[in-house]
Design a protein around this motif. Structure first.
Motif, PDB file in Angstrom:
ATOM      1  N   CYS A   1     -18.481  17.752  61.791  1.00  0.00           N
ATOM      2  CA  CYS A   1     -19.847  17.429  62.215  1.00  0.00           C
ATOM      3  C   CYS A   1     -20.799  18.612  61.988  1.00  0.00           C
ATOM      4  CB  CYS A   1     -19.866  17.053  63.699  1.00  0.00           C
ATOM      5  SG  CYS A   1     -19.197  15.423  64.068  1.00  0.00           S
TER       6      CYS A   1
ATOM      7  N   ASN B   1     -10.886   9.947  69.141  1.00  0.00           N
ATOM      8  CA  ASN B   1      -9.921   9.795  70.220  1.00  0.00           C
ATOM      9  C   ASN B   1      -9.529   8.340  70.429  1.00  0.00           C
ATOM     10  OD1 ASN B   1      -8.955  12.195  71.743  1.00  0.00           O
ATOM     11  ND2 ASN B   1     -11.125  12.703  71.764  1.00  0.00           N
TER      12      ASN B   1
ATOM     13  N   VAL C   1     -21.519  15.239  67.439  1.00  0.00           N
ATOM     14  CA  VAL C   1     -20.188  15.731  67.793  1.00  0.00           C
ATOM     15  C   VAL C   1     -19.546  14.884  68.886  1.00  0.00           C
ATOM     16  CG1 VAL C   1     -18.897  17.685  68.726  1.00  0.00           C
ATOM     17  CG2 VAL C   1     -20.747  18.083  67.097  1.00  0.00           C
ATOM     18  N   CYS C   2     -20.313  14.559  69.917  1.00  0.00           N
ATOM     19  CA  CYS C   2     -19.760  13.804  71.048  1.00  0.00           C
ATOM     20  C   CYS C   2     -19.268  12.427  70.619  1.00  0.00           C
ATOM     21  CB  CYS C   2     -20.800  13.676  72.158  1.00  0.00           C
ATOM     22  SG  CYS C   2     -21.168  15.232  72.994  1.00  0.00           S
TER      23      CYS C   2
ATOM     24  N   GLU D   1      -6.884  16.886  65.102  1.00  0.00           N
ATOM     25  CA  GLU D   1      -8.029  16.102  64.627  1.00  0.00           C
ATOM     26  C   GLU D   1      -9.216  16.165  65.570  1.00  0.00           C
ATOM     27  OE1 GLU D   1      -7.557  12.840  61.885  1.00  0.00           O
ATOM     28  OE2 GLU D   1      -5.518  12.547  62.664  1.00  0.00           O
ATOM     29  N   ASN D   2      -8.978  16.417  66.834  1.00  0.00           N
ATOM     30  CA  ASN D   2     -10.108  16.629  67.745  1.00  0.00           C
ATOM     31  C   ASN D   2     -10.923  17.838  67.315  1.00  0.00           C
ATOM     32  OD1 ASN D   2     -10.263  14.587  69.711  1.00  0.00           O
ATOM     33  ND2 ASN D   2      -8.495  15.412  70.797  1.00  0.00           N
ATOM     34  N   THR D   3     -10.241  18.881  66.900  1.00  0.00           N
ATOM     35  CA  THR D   3     -10.936  20.076  66.419  1.00  0.00           C
ATOM     36  C   THR D   3     -11.572  19.833  65.060  1.00  0.00           C
ATOM     37  OG1 THR D   3      -9.428  21.533  67.626  1.00  0.00           O
ATOM     38  CG2 THR D   3     -10.648  22.507  65.800  1.00  0.00           C
TER      39      THR D   3
ATOM     40  N   SER E   1     -16.205  12.673  68.182  1.00  0.00           N
ATOM     41  CA  SER E   1     -14.995  13.023  68.925  1.00  0.00           C
ATOM     42  C   SER E   1     -14.488  11.838  69.735  1.00  0.00           C
ATOM     43  CB  SER E   1     -15.287  14.203  69.849  1.00  0.00           C
ATOM     44  OG  SER E   1     -14.136  14.594  70.550  1.00  0.00           O
TER      45      SER E   1
ATOM     46  N   ARG F   1      -3.442  14.512  67.410  1.00  0.00           N
ATOM     47  CA  ARG F   1      -4.604  14.436  68.302  1.00  0.00           C
ATOM     48  C   ARG F   1      -5.202  15.827  68.525  1.00  0.00           C
ATOM     49  NH1 ARG F   1      -6.429  10.634  71.963  1.00  0.00           N
ATOM     50  NH2 ARG F   1      -4.531   9.379  71.735  1.00  0.00           N
TER      51      ARG F   1
ATOM     52  N   VAL G   1     -12.599  17.066  63.537  1.00  0.00           N
ATOM     53  CA  VAL G   1     -13.771  16.195  63.480  1.00  0.00           C
ATOM     54  C   VAL G   1     -15.006  16.907  64.020  1.00  0.00           C
ATOM     55  CG1 VAL G   1     -13.557  15.030  65.741  1.00  0.00           C
ATOM     56  CG2 VAL G   1     -14.498  13.787  63.764  1.00  0.00           C
ATOM     57  N   ARG G   2     -14.815  17.779  64.999  1.00  0.00           N
ATOM     58  CA  ARG G   2     -15.943  18.571  65.511  1.00  0.00           C
ATOM     59  C   ARG G   2     -16.451  19.546  64.450  1.00  0.00           C
ATOM     60  NH1 ARG G   2     -16.794  18.743  71.054  1.00  0.00           N
ATOM     61  NH2 ARG G   2     -15.431  17.354  72.249  1.00  0.00           N
TER      62      ARG G   2
END
Length: 236
Positions: free
Chosen positions: A114, A215, A207-208, A106-108, A211, A103, A110-111
């Motif tokens: 984008c 999640n 991005v929003c 991958e949060n970083t 993300s 987590r 995927v941003r």
């Protein structure tokens, strides 16, 4: 009379040979071997050897050794001197820690993806999703699980942060093994439809949304796997 067989004759002879005697491409061995583990055709408790895998897949022992070494680097196979190879064992705490690390990574990723959604990268992601969809429809569970993991690794490659992508590469195979051993008989716990939605958000540079979708996707995976781990992994 020419003693050399014609190409058509050679093809006929090859078609008549049993599968174990047909030499498979070396680069094809890793996914086939991984799929066999994920489908538990090679079960955690099985006492397989390099020789038995050589016969099963119709390759050389050197090819088997290379594939096993790759799987050992991914912590899927345990290799020890003077011991037969074995499939790694899992526990709930290790799975929880792996998912938590995923987590964060991958949060970083995927941003970052984008910010640089390349046409070629998006094309590869969509091709992986299509292969995953077909595997699910054809009830090829091992391939569906493996391709689901490859989607996340390909997205990480597109993000353009090599160390972080490498880190994720150490986590995804273990997650795939946990999914395969889940007592809940889902195909992959990573629905291809969810992957497609993430790609569409990345393609738009949203991005929003990307993300948020990632999640939700990882939360679904975490809930399924940890619930399954608490119930007990499937016996091999």
């Amino acid at each position: 009379m020419n003693s050399l067989a014609t190409p058509s004759h050679n093809r006929q002879m090859s078609a008549a040979l049993p599968f174990s005697r047909l030499r498979a491409p070396v680069e094809d061995l890793y996914p086939r071997l991984f799929d066999a583990i994920l489908e538990q055709r090679i079960a955690p408790a099985s006492r397989f050897t390099e020789e038995s895998l050589k016969q099963m897949f119709g390759v050389s022992r050197a090819d088997v050794r290379r594939a096993l070494t790759q799987l050992a680097h991914e912590h899927i196979i345990v290799l020890r001197a003077n011991h037969r190879p074995r499939v790694a064992e899992l526990d709930a705490e290790h799975t929880r820690q792996t998912l938590h690390a995923r987590r964060l990574a991958e949060n970083t990723l995927v941003r970052l993806a984008c910010q640089r959604p390349s046409v070629e990268g998006l094309k590869r992601l969509r091709a992986l999703i299509e292969r995953e969809r077909q595997a699910v429809e054809q009830d090829r569970r091992g391939a569906a699980i493996r391709l689901s993991g490859e989607f996340h690794l390909q997205l990480a490659q597109m993000a353009g942060n090599a160390p972080l992508a490498h880190f994720l590469g150490s986590l995804v195979p273990l997650t795939s093994l946990a999914i395969a051993r889940s007592s809940r008989k889902t195909h992959s716990c990573c629905a291809w439809q969810e992957h497609l939605a993430i790609v569409e958000a990345v393609e738009c540079g949203d991005v929003c949304r990307a993300s948020m979708l990632m999640n939700q996707h990882l939360s679904h995976l975490e809930q399924t796997l940890l619930d399954s781990a608490n119930e007990g992994w499937v016996a091999g």
